[in-house]
Design an enzyme around this catalytic site. Structure first.
Site, PDB file in Angstrom:
ATOM      1  N   LYS A   1      27.924  18.915  31.032  1.00  0.00           N
ATOM      2  CA  LYS A   1      28.735  19.815  30.405  1.00  0.00           C
ATOM      3  C   LYS A   1      28.689  20.912  31.472  1.00  0.00           C
ATOM      4  O   LYS A   1      29.591  21.789  31.490  1.00  0.00           O
ATOM      5  CB  LYS A   1      28.293  20.199  28.759  1.00  0.00           C
ATOM      6  CG  LYS A   1      28.623  19.262  27.895  1.00  0.00           C
ATOM      7  CD  LYS A   1      28.169  19.066  26.626  1.00  0.00           C
ATOM      8  CE  LYS A   1      28.512  18.117  25.787  1.00  0.00           C
ATOM      9  NZ  LYS A   1      27.802  17.910  24.554  1.00  0.00           N
TER      10      LYS A   1
ATOM     11  N   GLN B   1      23.232  20.844  21.290  1.00  0.00           N
ATOM     12  CA  GLN B   1      23.340  19.413  21.454  1.00  0.00           C
ATOM     13  C   GLN B   1      22.763  18.484  20.498  1.00  0.00           C
ATOM     14  O   GLN B   1      21.616  18.669  19.888  1.00  0.00           O
ATOM     15  CB  GLN B   1      22.691  18.981  22.968  1.00  0.00           C
ATOM     16  CG  GLN B   1      22.875  17.568  23.290  1.00  0.00           C
ATOM     17  CD  GLN B   1      24.352  17.376  23.841  1.00  0.00           C
ATOM     18  OE1 GLN B   1      25.099  17.906  24.266  1.00  0.00           O
ATOM     19  NE2 GLN B   1      24.906  15.948  22.963  1.00  0.00           N
TER      20      GLN B   1
ATOM     21  N   ASP C   1      32.659  22.841  19.194  1.00  0.00           N
ATOM     22  CA  ASP C   1      32.556  21.319  18.722  1.00  0.00           C
ATOM     23  C   ASP C   1      33.533  21.091  17.447  1.00  0.00           C
ATOM     24  O   ASP C   1      33.542  19.943  17.247  1.00  0.00           O
ATOM     25  CB  ASP C   1      31.101  21.040  18.652  1.00  0.00           C
ATOM     26  CG  ASP C   1      30.144  20.157  19.630  1.00  0.00           C
ATOM     27  OD1 ASP C   1      31.167  19.850  20.539  1.00  0.00           O
ATOM     28  OD2 ASP C   1      29.174  20.230  19.540  1.00  0.00           O
TER      29      ASP C   1
END
Ligand code: NAD
Length: 284
Positions: A52, A96, A119
């Site tokens: 990322k 994460q 997300d």
């Protein structure tokens, strides 16, 4: 023989668009920034976070990594998220997953401001997706839609079968396919006669997490087969949920693993970060 859907190629095209948008935003004094929180030393999570970061660098997005000790408490993590929520220089925040077992994952997801939830896991964003008014597209399913669009594969009126009902892949995938006027079925671990259902699919999405789960006898001739799975086979080699060599002979289109859905997930995260920066600065 199926045509291979090249996720790396589509992902590069998305990144090019993101790069242009970032340049435009910078001209207007906005520097898009993504904050990525990682807790502990899970090697897979480390790889995902590094990917990322690299993708941010490629497109000019500022990436801010917050690496926390394995022993970080839920309260400490929530405090950090709150600071990022209030930081005007940070447009997108993600933590994460999975976080270590002692941390309350649902509290973490709920703590991220919906405006910065790139997300799209926050209940507000899940609800918006259900209503079809989402600001952020959940990254993996959105990447799949992008690939289908890129290859001019129509969804309207098609029988779409998804194997898997997770909050991250299966459920949001069903919503996006429905928004595109597909006729959607979700199959899962308790589904009876799975093969009979998957054989009706014009578009079959496999998100099970089991190597070589989808075999040729489960697939209709000419189906489009999307393989979300990331597994290791008995030789330790990366593979998807679909028995590629067999299914590829029957499908019209198929995504490989690696090089299919995986690269798309990261590029959609970048797209969401740009969207967040635009919304927060009242720009189109
Ligand atoms: P998950 O474990 O949360 O969900 C798996 C789903 O498979 C469940 O809903 C379950 O009901 C279903 N299932 C299990 N056994 C089944 C069976 N015998 N028959 C029918 N359905 C069955 O997993 P997830 O988070 O949705 O991820 C699925 C896979 O996709 C994993 O391999 C994961 O690593 C991968 N993944 C890839 C990406 C990417 O970017 N490529 C992103 C997210 C997840």
């Amino acid at each position: 023989m199926a045509l291979i859907i090249d996720g790396k190629k589509v992902s590069s095209a998305v990144k090019e668009d993101v790069k242009k948008s970032v340049e435009e935003l910078k001209k207007q004094g906005v520097n898009p920034c993504l904050a990525v929180i990682i807790v502990g030393n899970n090697p897979a999570s480390r790889t995902y976070v590094n990917n990322k970061k690299k993708a941010c660098e490629e497109t000019g997005i500022i990436s801010k990594e917050i690496a926390l000790d394995e022993g970080t408490s839920t309260e400490q993590l929530l405090e950090i998220i709150e600071k990022l929520n209030l930081d005007r220089d940070v447009n997108g925040i993600l933590c994460q997953l999975p976080v270590p077992g002692h941390i309350d994952e649902s509290k973490v997801i709920s703590a991220i401001s919906p405006d910065k939830d790139v997300d799209a896991f926050h209940a507000v964003n899940v609800g918006k997706l259900l209503q079809g008014v989402q600001s952020f597209q959940p990254c993996t399913p959105a990447g799949i839609i992008k690939m289908l669009d890129y290859y001019n594969i129509g969804i309207e009126g098609k029988n779409c079968v998804i194997i898997g009902r997770s909050n991250i892949v299966g459920k949001p995938m069903s919503m996006l396919l429905l928004q595109k006027n597909g006729t959607v079925t979700i199959a899962h671990s308790k589904t009876k006669n799975l093969k009979e259902i998957t054989k009706t699919a014009d578009i079959l999405v496999a998100a099970v997490g089991r190597a070589n789960f989808v075999t040729a006898d489960m697939v209709k001739d000419g189906a489009v087969v999307i393989d979300v799975g990331i597994n290791r086979n008995e030789d330790g080699k990366l593979c998807g949920d679909v028995l590629f060599d067999e299914v590829e002979k029957k499908a019209s289109y198929i995504t490989p693993v690696p090089g299919g859905v995986g690269p798309m997930t990261v590029s959609m995260l970048l797209e969401n970060t740009v969207t967040a920066a635009k919304i927060q600065n009242n720009l189109k």
